[in-house]
Design an enzyme around this catalytic site. Sequence first.
Site, PDB file in Angstrom:
ATOM      1  N   LYS A 113       0.886  -1.278   0.008  1.00  0.00           N
ATOM      2  CA  LYS A 113       0.069   0.054   0.128  1.00  0.00           C
ATOM      3  C   LYS A 113       0.924   1.316  -0.034  1.00  0.00           C
ATOM      4  CE  LYS A 113      -3.678   2.211   2.509  1.00  0.00           C
ATOM      5  NZ  LYS A 113      -4.412   2.322   3.511  1.00  0.00           N
TER       6      LYS A 113
ATOM      7  N   LYS B  25      -2.167  -1.580  -3.889  1.00  0.00           N
ATOM      8  CA  LYS B  25      -3.059  -0.227  -3.812  1.00  0.00           C
ATOM      9  C   LYS B  25      -2.002   0.982  -4.053  1.00  0.00           C
ATOM     10  CE  LYS B  25      -6.037   1.992  -0.406  1.00  0.00           C
ATOM     11  NZ  LYS B  25      -6.728   1.527   0.646  1.00  0.00           N
TER      12      LYS B  25
END
Length: 326
Positions: free
Chosen positions: A197, A250
Amino acid sequence: MQRPRRNRRSSAIRSMVRETSLEISNLILPLFFHEDADDVAIESMPGVTRWSLQGLVREAGEAHALGIPAVVLFPKINESLKSSDAKEAHREHGLVPKAIRAIKAAHPSLCVITDVALDPYNSDGHDGIVKKNADGSLVILNDETVEVLCRQALCHARAGADIVAPSEMMDGRVGAIREALDAKGFTDVSILSYTAKYASALYGPFRGALDSAPKDGDKKTYQMDPANVVEALREAGLDEAEGADMLMVKPASMYLDVISKLRESSCLPIAAYQVSGEYLMLKSVSAGGWIDERAAVMESLISIKRAGASMILTYYAKDAARWLRE
Ligand code: PBG
């Protein structure tokens, strides 16, 4: 002469040689909700709603009816319930456990994924427990945070979550959560780890939707540097060893190389999150009329799939499901 165009000659031939397909079963719908009784349009994300509990259950049902296999829950917590220890994150009768129970009661076969992180509950707006130094600088405490995350994951599991998804990038959290779940008998609850992330500018509209922006500082000491990809492989190795069932990258579209590298190096299924900023870019660019929204969205989703993701979290999940059905 070699003529690659022969394989593009007709729609029938193109369909036979197509290398990647996007299925409704690849789509996961993120849902926002709050304690209030009204359904509110989210200003930062045109076309997205923050639901009441009742609206949430109805929306989850609609997604389910379209064939979408899973939803991810993102609560907006009342300011009065936020604290520096984020204890609302694991309150047995808190908003998220209530929502899980309501969705599961209405749609038992819909897979419910929960976000494990403290930012919606933390008065500091950070994903972890914050300590302030004398000079005003912030430290996000890793191991103290992981203890709270374990309680949060257990709270979600007790309410019936199928998958918990730690999204705060603390070290060692996957192993700790796995151990905590197993110790209480939740051996069947899966962990979808936000493995890579990134500290991205693209989360802005999401933080607007949940009022969860950090009050002070940024998330660069825990979320990854957008310049790095080898580090994502290290994170993936750790998550895999600690017992993750699925890995997530992400944001998605600016990190297709990361998705592709993880797909090659891991045996676990890869998920990708087309985040709020990607949604907003597609929405606003197509609002101008020069780009066809449907075509651009489907192109973005097939590229994420082509890169190697089998699960795609997207605010366009219901639209895409409808388009795939046509
Ligand atoms: C935080 C979290 C964020 C998102 C999902 N979980 C925001 C952040 O890290 O600040 C962003 C998703 C999106 O932008 O759509 N735990």
